[in-house]
Design a protein around this motif. Structure first.
Motif, PDB file in Angstrom:
ATOM      1  N   VAL A  92      -7.391   1.749  16.895  1.00 35.05           N
ATOM      2  CA  VAL A  92      -7.349   2.950  16.056  1.00 35.05           C
ATOM      3  C   VAL A  92      -6.201   2.852  15.052  1.00 35.05           C
ATOM      4  N   LEU A  93      -5.043   2.438  15.543  1.00 36.85           N
ATOM      5  CA  LEU A  93      -3.888   2.331  14.657  1.00 36.85           C
ATOM      6  C   LEU A  93      -4.120   1.291  13.573  1.00 36.85           C
ATOM      7  N   PHE A  94      -4.733   0.200  13.960  1.00 37.62           N
ATOM      8  CA  PHE A  94      -5.029  -0.837  12.981  1.00 37.62           C
ATOM      9  C   PHE A  94      -5.949  -0.285  11.885  1.00 37.62           C
ATOM     10  N   GLY A  95      -6.995   0.437  12.323  1.00 40.78           N
ATOM     11  CA  GLY A  95      -7.910   1.043  11.347  1.00 40.78           C
ATOM     12  C   GLY A  95      -7.176   2.027  10.444  1.00 40.78           C
ATOM     13  N   ALA A  96      -6.296   2.818  11.033  1.00 40.23           N
ATOM     14  CA  ALA A  96      -5.550   3.805  10.245  1.00 40.23           C
ATOM     15  C   ALA A  96      -4.667   3.108   9.215  1.00 40.23           C
ATOM     16  N   TRP A  97      -4.089   1.996   9.632  1.00 37.59           N
ATOM     17  CA  TRP A  97      -3.227   1.249   8.706  1.00 37.59           C
ATOM     18  C   TRP A  97      -4.031   0.710   7.539  1.00 37.59           C
ATOM     19  N   ARG A  98      -5.234   0.178   7.833  1.00 37.08           N
ATOM     20  CA  ARG A  98      -6.064  -0.315   6.735  1.00 37.08           C
ATOM     21  C   ARG A  98      -6.557   0.837   5.867  1.00 37.08           C
ATOM     22  N   TYR A  99      -6.766   1.983   6.500  1.00 35.90           N
ATOM     23  CA  TYR A  99      -7.212   3.142   5.718  1.00 35.90           C
ATOM     24  C   TYR A  99      -6.126   3.575   4.744  1.00 35.90           C
ATOM     25  N   SER A 100      -4.867   3.447   5.168  1.00 40.10           N
ATOM     26  CA  SER A 100      -3.786   3.844   4.259  1.00 40.10           C
ATOM     27  C   SER A 100      -3.799   2.952   3.018  1.00 40.10           C
ATOM     28  N   GLU A 101      -4.240   1.729   3.192  1.00 41.58           N
ATOM     29  CA  GLU A 101      -4.412   0.826   2.049  1.00 41.58           C
ATOM     30  C   GLU A 101      -5.445   1.404   1.084  1.00 41.58           C
ATOM     31  N   GLN A 102      -6.536   1.882   1.672  1.00 40.99           N
ATOM     32  CA  GLN A 102      -7.587   2.471   0.842  1.00 40.99           C
ATOM     33  C   GLN A 102      -7.080   3.722   0.142  1.00 40.99           C
ATOM     34  N   ILE A 103      -6.227   4.490   0.817  1.00 41.23           N
ATOM     35  CA  ILE A 103      -5.693   5.708   0.214  1.00 41.23           C
ATOM     36  C   ILE A 103      -4.807   5.366  -0.974  1.00 41.23           C
TER      37      ILE A 103
END
Ligand code: SF4
Ligand code: SF4
Lengths: 408, 309
Positions: free
Chosen positions: A32-43
């Motif tokens: 989950v944290l890994f996904g959130a970190w990649r999502y912050s890239e998208q943000i």
């Protein structure tokens, strides 16, 4: 307040368990944290980090969304026999099914949110302070039915578990109306999701009346597949009693649904290919490629092969009754439908574009990572809910007798 | 903030002096209260942006405050002083467009004029107009070439079909939008409120003419190429993560000018005008030429026709 105690006890139960349980929670949290970190890239960068384009403007996220709404709807297959036909064996596990629905809806909603260009403006949808384009916009419909379904699947198990917690039998008359609503609602979430696509004459590939029925049929195959596997895992890992009759029932439903689902696919193929008109371009792209582009071809044939093999296993009774074979069929069906109804449904709608351009899509590592994070989050939610549900159902978790007489 | 300060003579017309005055206050207060470091924006502007209502529910004052914020943002981001206006629709006007496809030679002058006029992202290469090249005698869009070489046109045996937003009278994109961020104005132009759109892209799936485009990144526009004559519903600089589309050059046409694509066309293939005016050129075309519309069977009622001599 017994309610607070109930919530407190349940949460404590969720985080109580042997080392392996903790490792499992930890592993999921890391994804989950890994996904959130990649999502912050998208943000920070914008949706440009995805593989989507003006040509193919929806991709992996919406594909997973469409699939997961089906999984959520499939909980009704436990709800109906449990509450309407009053089958004791199914009643024992129906709360697990509802927990799965909650997790699936959570994932579906998250997949829509990560797909948004402006998640910061989500409040624009809230009626009153925002503008909710209901009942005209099908997307507004989908948001509405999914939210209500989410609440129903929280409220009913909450009430049932809370009653058990207080050592009481839940008042059937009180919650039965909600069960009936939840039943119809389950069908509605998936129908509305199908209509979201089929409402677009601009996209001939989706614009077919068969899409709604196809969605339901494939959901009633992939959903039970997942429930069967999950119930077996629960049976293995806990002392909770899962009757074999439940699994047999689900396997039977799944067989029928898969038959119908494949029949629908065949009907679609015939109609499009017998007279190969302009409407067949997308399906041609999906199955055979178009203009030299064919990135989905291998996937869709793979999916079809999986579904057909699963169907053969399921239709031969001695095979289906062997646990190993049944499990293989379940995994095949789950993956097969995930491909067919995910990317296989969403992407060809955009290929070719309404102006006849062929432009291919492939998810980027950001999309795959964010999706993995959301799936892990869903599984995490389900694990925690199931943990509490099982403890309460087994009577391990209840309030002290002196407090049971309070109503709240 | 500026909204409260300036409500005294709200409802009045655009007032440059007052707005410059307010701009001064805005920056002054911001520097005193917060670091103006929110992506080149003051904290107050970011706050006001976040809570900005949708266009159709803003009061006159609120719109004016929004216009000022847009101008400040453009200055911070592109280092250009733009003029963002809110010219209302003219009464008794509904715009329509017609293209003479036997004249069009595929030069794409319209495409490039549109990019400049409407401040389209240069790096993203977004274009509102697509000119399709097709074999003479073939009208199947799937056989069309979108990326033909511009130097060689017109090619013998080919014909050209420019496509852009058709400003449908029954627009499926408007129906699709879950937050009513896109709608049809009284003069028939389908517009997007870039500050209200949540970027779900459902409207893109719904449009049968591939007319809607998404800002996958922040659009990059060189300062010297920025068109400073802008409109809230039209060519003002767009944020990232929202949808945009052709708006019939709303900042020009509402002032009685031609759209940039029409002005740029060297062959005179483009005819634009008021559909409600019986003496307009567009009405002449509709009455005297064999016209057709793309994908008429979908029932979207485009206000965009094609004809040939
Ligand atoms: S052409 Fe597309 S974007 Fe333009 S009004 Fe019609 S549906 Fe909407
Ligand atoms: S992308 Fe924007 S304009 Fe289009 S449907 Fe979504 S919110 Fe509406």
């Amino acid at each position: 307040m017994v309610v607070i105690r109930f919530i407190f006890d349940s949460v404590r139960e969720m985080f109580r368990g042997p080392r392996e349980y903790w490792m499992w929670l930890l592993a999921l949290s890391l994804v989950v944290l890994f996904g959130a970190w990649r999502y912050s890239e998208q943000i920070t960068e914008g949706l440009v980090v995805t593989g989507m384009s003006d040509q193919v403007s929806w991709g992996f996220y919406i594909s997973n969304f469409a699939f997961l709404v089906g999984i959520a709807a499939a909980a009704v297959l436990l709800v109906i026999p449990a509450y309407i036909f009053d089958r004791k064996d199914v009643k024992d596990v129906v709360l697990v099914g509802e927990g799965m629905a909650v997790a699936a809806v959570t994932m579906a909603i998250l997949f829509v949110i990560v797909d948004l260009g402006r998640p910061d403006r989500l409040w624009h949808m809230i009626p009153g302070i925002g503008r909710f384009h209901w009942p005209v916009s099908l997307l507004a419909w989908d948001v509405l039915v999914l939210s209500v379904y989410f609440l129903l699947n929280l409220a009913i198990p909450f009430y049932v578990l809370y009653s058990r917690y207080r050592g009481k039998e839940p008042n059937f008359r009180l919650y039965f109306p909600f069960v009936v609503i939840a039943m119809f609602w389950a069908i509605s979430i998936h129908t509305v999701t199908a209509f979201l696509f089929s409402a677009n004459p601009a996209r001939p590939f989706w614009h077919t009346a068969l899409l709604g029925p196809r969605f339901i049929a494939s959901a009633f195959a992939s959903g039970p597949a997942l429930i069967i596997i999950t119930l077996q895992i629960i049976r293995k890992l806990t002392s909770y009693h899962v009757s074999q009759t439940v699994i047999d029932l689900l396997a039977l439903i799944m067989t029928t649904a898969l038959q119908i689902s494949l029949f629908f696919v065949g009907a679609e193929l015939f109609t499009d290919f017998y007279n190969e008109g302009a409407h067949a371009a997308s399906i041609h792209y999906l199955f055979f490629g178009l203009g030299g582009f064919s990135s989905l071809k291998a996937w869709i044939w793979f999916a079809l092969a999986l579904n057909l093999t699963a169907l053969v296993i399921l239709m031969i009774h001695p095979l289906r009754q062997r646990t190993v074979m049944l499990n293989i069929a379940c995994v095949m069906t789950f993956i097969g439908i995930w491909i067919e109804k995910g990317m296989g449904l969403v992407i060809p709608g955009f290929v070719p574009t309404p102006l006849g351009e062929i432009f291919e899509y492939a998810p980027t590592s950001v999309e795959l990572s964010v999706a993995a994070g959301i799936w892990a989050f869903g599984i995490l939610v389900f694990t925690l809910v199931a943990k509490a549900v099982i403890a309460i159902e087994q009577g391990k978790l209840s309030c002290p007798p002196e407090e049971q007489r309070y109503t709240l | 903030m500026s909204n409260n300060t300036g409500s005294g003579n709200g409802g009045g017309k655009f007032d440059q002096a007052r707005r410059n005055f307010l701009r001064g206050i805005g920056i002054g207060t911001a520097a005193a209260v917060a670091q103006p470091a929110w992506g080149g924006q003051t904290f107050q502007d970011t706050f006001a942006d976040f809570f900005q209502k949708d266009y159709r529910r803003m009061s006159v004052d609120e719109i004016e405050a929004a216009l000022e914020r847009i101008e400040r943002k453009a200055e911070a981001r592109y280092d250009v002083e733009i003029d963002c206006q809110n010219t209302p629709p003219q009464p008794g006007v509904v715009y329509g467009y017609a293209i003479n496809i036997s004249r069009c030679k595929g030069y794409r002058d319209c495409v490039h004029a549109c990019v400049k006029e409407n401040n389209l992202g240069r790096d993203s290469q977004m274009q509102y107009i697509r000119v399709l090249e097709m074999d003479q005698g073939d009208f199947n869009l799937e056989h069309s070439d979108h990326y033909y070489e511009p130097e060689t046109v017109p090619v013998e045996g080919k014909h050209y079909l420019p496509v852009q937003c058709m400003q449908c009278d029954d627009p499926p994109c408007v129906k699709a939008c879950p937050v009513e961020a896109t709608w049809m104005e009284p003069d028939g132009i389908v517009v997007v409120d870039y500050d209200w759109c949540i970027g779900c892209r459902y409207c893109m799936a719904a449009c049968p003419y591939w007319a809607r485009h998404f800002n996958w990144t922040v659009p990059e526009i060189p300062a010297e190429e920025m068109n400073t004559n802008t409109h809230y519903l039209g060519n003002r600089p767009r944020p990232r993560g929202v949808v945009e589309k052709c708006h019939f050059c709303i900042h020009r046409t509402r002032k009685g000018q031609q759209p940039a694509c029409m002005e740029a066309c060297p062959t005179g293939s483009r005819i634009f005008g008021n559909l409600l005016d019986p003496d307009s050129a567009i009405r002449y075309v509709l009455a005297n030429k064999q016209v057709f519309r793309l994908k008429e069977d979908l029932g979207t009622e485009p206000k965009f026709w094609y004809f040939s001599d």
